[in-house]
Structure formats: structure tokens, C-alpha cells
Design an enzyme around this catalytic site. Sequence first.
Site, PDB file in Angstrom:
ATOM      1  N   GLY A  32      15.014 -13.987  -5.850  1.00 20.27           N
ATOM      2  CA  GLY A  32      14.025 -13.793  -4.797  1.00 20.27           C
ATOM      3  C   GLY A  32      13.912 -14.907  -3.781  1.00 20.27           C
ATOM      4  O   GLY A  32      13.478 -14.667  -2.652  1.00 20.27           O
ATOM      5  N   LYS A  71       3.110   7.028  -2.598  1.00 15.26           N
ATOM      6  CA  LYS A  71       3.434   5.893  -1.719  1.00 15.26           C
ATOM      7  C   LYS A  71       4.931   5.855  -1.397  1.00 15.26           C
ATOM      8  O   LYS A  71       5.334   5.499  -0.291  1.00 15.26           O
ATOM      9  CB  LYS A  71       2.970   4.583  -2.358  1.00 15.26           C
ATOM     10  CG  LYS A  71       1.467   4.378  -2.176  1.00 15.26           C
ATOM     11  CD  LYS A  71       0.920   3.306  -3.085  1.00 15.26           C
ATOM     12  CE  LYS A  71       1.335   1.895  -2.705  1.00 15.26           C
ATOM     13  NZ  LYS A  71       0.780   0.909  -3.679  1.00 15.26           N
ATOM     14  N   THR A 118       8.627  -4.453  -7.036  1.00 15.67           N
ATOM     15  CA  THR A 118       7.307  -4.340  -7.674  1.00 15.67           C
ATOM     16  C   THR A 118       6.851  -5.724  -8.132  1.00 15.67           C
ATOM     17  O   THR A 118       7.645  -6.654  -8.256  1.00 15.67           O
ATOM     18  CB  THR A 118       7.322  -3.408  -8.911  1.00 15.67           C
ATOM     19  OG1 THR A 118       7.972  -4.095  -9.989  1.00 15.67           O
ATOM     20  CG2 THR A 118       7.991  -2.088  -8.618  1.00 15.67           C
ATOM     21  N   GLY A 125       9.440   0.299  -6.326  1.00 12.67           N
ATOM     22  CA  GLY A 125       8.195  -0.145  -5.698  1.00 12.67           C
ATOM     23  C   GLY A 125       8.041   0.449  -4.309  1.00 12.67           C
ATOM     24  O   GLY A 125       9.037   0.852  -3.681  1.00 12.67           O
ATOM     25  N   ALA A 126       6.793   0.541  -3.846  1.00 13.73           N
ATOM     26  CA  ALA A 126       6.535   1.133  -2.530  1.00 13.73           C
ATOM     27  C   ALA A 126       5.379   0.430  -1.826  1.00 13.73           C
ATOM     28  O   ALA A 126       4.593   1.058  -1.116  1.00 13.73           O
ATOM     29  CB  ALA A 126       6.271   2.623  -2.673  1.00 13.73           C
ATOM     30  N   GLY A 127       5.271  -0.887  -2.013  1.00 13.71           N
ATOM     31  CA  GLY A 127       4.269  -1.667  -1.294  1.00 13.71           C
ATOM     32  C   GLY A 127       4.843  -2.140   0.035  1.00 13.71           C
ATOM     33  O   GLY A 127       5.865  -1.619   0.512  1.00 13.71           O
ATOM     34  N   LYS A 176      -1.309  -9.535   6.507  1.00 13.58           N
ATOM     35  CA  LYS A 176      -0.112  -9.019   7.191  1.00 13.58           C
ATOM     36  C   LYS A 176      -0.334  -7.759   8.031  1.00 13.58           C
ATOM     37  O   LYS A 176       0.386  -7.510   8.981  1.00 13.58           O
ATOM     38  CB  LYS A 176       0.994  -8.730   6.173  1.00 13.58           C
ATOM     39  CG  LYS A 176       1.700  -9.969   5.672  1.00 13.58           C
ATOM     40  CD  LYS A 176       2.890  -9.565   4.824  1.00 13.58           C
ATOM     41  CE  LYS A 176       3.649 -10.793   4.367  1.00 13.58           C
ATOM     42  NZ  LYS A 176       4.898 -10.441   3.686  1.00 13.58           N
ATOM     43  N   ASP A 222      10.558 -10.396   7.214  1.00  7.80           N
ATOM     44  CA  ASP A 222      10.837 -10.082   5.805  1.00  7.80           C
ATOM     45  C   ASP A 222      12.085  -9.198   5.695  1.00  7.80           C
ATOM     46  O   ASP A 222      12.924  -9.395   4.833  1.00  7.80           O
ATOM     47  CB  ASP A 222       9.643  -9.358   5.160  1.00  7.80           C
ATOM     48  CG  ASP A 222       8.484 -10.303   4.885  1.00  7.80           C
ATOM     49  OD1 ASP A 222       8.728 -11.505   4.650  1.00  7.80           O
ATOM     50  OD2 ASP A 222       7.329  -9.845   4.904  1.00  7.80           O
ATOM     51  N   ASN A 224       8.569   4.840  -7.156  1.00  3.97           N
ATOM     52  CA  ASN A 224       7.328   4.085  -7.354  1.00  3.97           C
ATOM     53  C   ASN A 224       6.449   4.764  -8.394  1.00  3.97           C
ATOM     54  O   ASN A 224       6.460   5.983  -8.527  1.00  3.97           O
ATOM     55  CB  ASN A 224       6.563   3.989  -6.020  1.00  3.97           C
ATOM     56  CG  ASN A 224       5.476   2.960  -6.077  1.00  3.97           C
ATOM     57  OD1 ASN A 224       5.685   1.850  -6.568  1.00  3.97           O
ATOM     58  ND2 ASN A 224       4.292   3.308  -5.601  1.00  3.97           N
TER      59      ASN A 224
END
Length: 279
Positions: free
Chosen positions: A246, A157, A191, A129-131, A66, A103, A152
Site C-alpha cells: 500500500g 455500493k 477494504t 471493496g466499494a468505498g 474528501k 489517489d 463489496n
Amino acid sequence: MRKKYGILAYPAGHSLSPVMQNAAFQAAGLEADYVLFERRPEELEGFMQEMRDGLAWGVSVSLPHKVEVMKYLDWISDEARIIGAVNTVVRTEEGKLHGYNTDWMGAQWALLDALGEKDLDARAVVILGAGGSARAVAYACLEAGADVWVKNRTRSKADGIAIDLAEHFEEEIHSVDFSDMGTGDILINTTSVWLGKESWQETLLVEYCDPEYLKSFELVMDIVYRPLITPLLEAAMDSGVPVVTGEKMLMYQGAKQFELWTGKEAPVEEMWEALKELL
Ligand code: ATR
């Protein structure tokens, strides 16, 4: 001649996109097929050249490509640039490759669908989460007028997302410690703890999977779709809070891809039916 589309990923075999996109092509009466383009990182550059030469008219880009894919594109949308990832490539008639991120659109559409008239404007959203996924979800919320709190395990992040996105929006985005149990209107897990080797009870998420805590939210969403009902959603349901699973984000990001590739409105009902059969 039938047009070819596909998913560019490694591995690609577990992807639900082929069934969903082929159902969409069929429902729309298009002469097109969606296939697997399973390519390792070292094969990415060669694949992009093949695509330029006409191998495919569009691809969904998934892990691990990506970010790297951005190097090989002729044009990238502002949103994808700000999020820092491309999940959709469109090949133009002239053989140019254009990159988008759907997304965030998928996340926004899934949330707005669930919220109805209340929408996201001026709402407080807590993101775990922080991806890469968290970046897209945070973008989706800010773009629709919400304020965002990112938490996170690796605090730096979360700080990074807040700094990067803050300059593009008037809405507020903050990073906070994972242990900070402050609440809000909407809670979204991005996450991958449910997919990890360790049991989720051993992770920081365990504090959040508490029906008493979740009661204060209006809506709880998880972007993971395997399992469909994650421990977080189960706890939210136990406290009577509406949930978003999801596969909604998966479907809507795919619907936006279909629209970018074909210029036609996505047959969302048929895509949904196809997805449901798989889950
Ligand atoms: P994606 O692209 O889907 O966002 P990612 O970039 O691998 O995937 O991000 C995974 C997220 O899950 C990260 O926020 C990660 O936290 P760290 O940044 O601290 O690694 C989070 N995560 C994964 N396993 C976790 C665990 N056991 N406890 C808490 N957070 C976890």
C-alpha cells in the site's frame, strides 16, 4: 518567504505525508514546509477561507473531508468529479482554490510500475471493496484500459460504482457478489478489514486469503500500508504471486501532489527513502 503546505484531516497525527513531503521539498531545494492542519468538519469552511487568504499554497485532503471540501472550491478536475472526491487542493496566485484527485494516479502508477511492459490494457482487474478508495482504484484501472469487477459486502455500493463509472469509459465495469470467487489477472484489496476491530478471519476476506485461489492472479495489491504485508499479500507471496504494498500508492499519489503544487518533477527516490524509514 517560505511557502506552507499541509494535510487537512481529522485526526491528522498519524499521517505519513509530512515526512514524505518535507523530504521532497528539501530534495528539490524548495523553501517550503508541510505541516498538519488538523480540523474538525465544523472547522472546514473557515479553514478553506483561510487558505484562500494565503494560509497555505496547497493541501492534501484526507478523512473526513474528501467529499465535503468540494463545496468550497473554484474549480474541480473532471477526474475528481467522476470519482466524487478531492484529495488535493492547489491555491493559485490569484487566490483561487483548485481541486484534484491524485489517489487514482497513485494507484495507476503503482500498478504500472509493478506490471512493467505488460501494463493494464485489456487486463481483468478484481477490486474488493466499494468505498472512496475503490472508486479511485477502479477509475485508475479503467483509464489505463483494463476491465473491472467490483465486489463489496454491501452489494448496492458496488452497483453504484459500476453505474457511475460505466458511462465514462468504453472498458467494462461490473459489480458482482462478494461470494463470487471468479478470478482475473489482478486482484486489489481496498477494504479496511485489516484495520477493523473484528479479526479478519471473521470477515469475507478470509476466502480470498487462500494461496490456492490467489495462484491464478498475476499480481495482488493491497492499498492498506499498516500492516505493510497484509494477510492477503502474505497469502499471495506464499503462492509465489508478485505483490504491491500500500505505501506505493501512498507515495505516488503524494508525488503527483508535489507536482501539482510545485510544477516540478517529484523526487520520488527521496520520498521513497523517507517513507521506508517510517514503515
Ligand atoms: P475508503 O474511503 O478507504 O474506501 P470506506 O469508504 O470506509 O473507506 O470503505 C471501506 C470498505 O471496506 C467498504 O467497501 C466496506 O464494505 P461495506 O461497504 O460493506 O461497508 C469494506 N469493509 C469494511 N469492513 C469490512 C468487513 N468486515 N468485511 C467486508 N468488507 C468490509
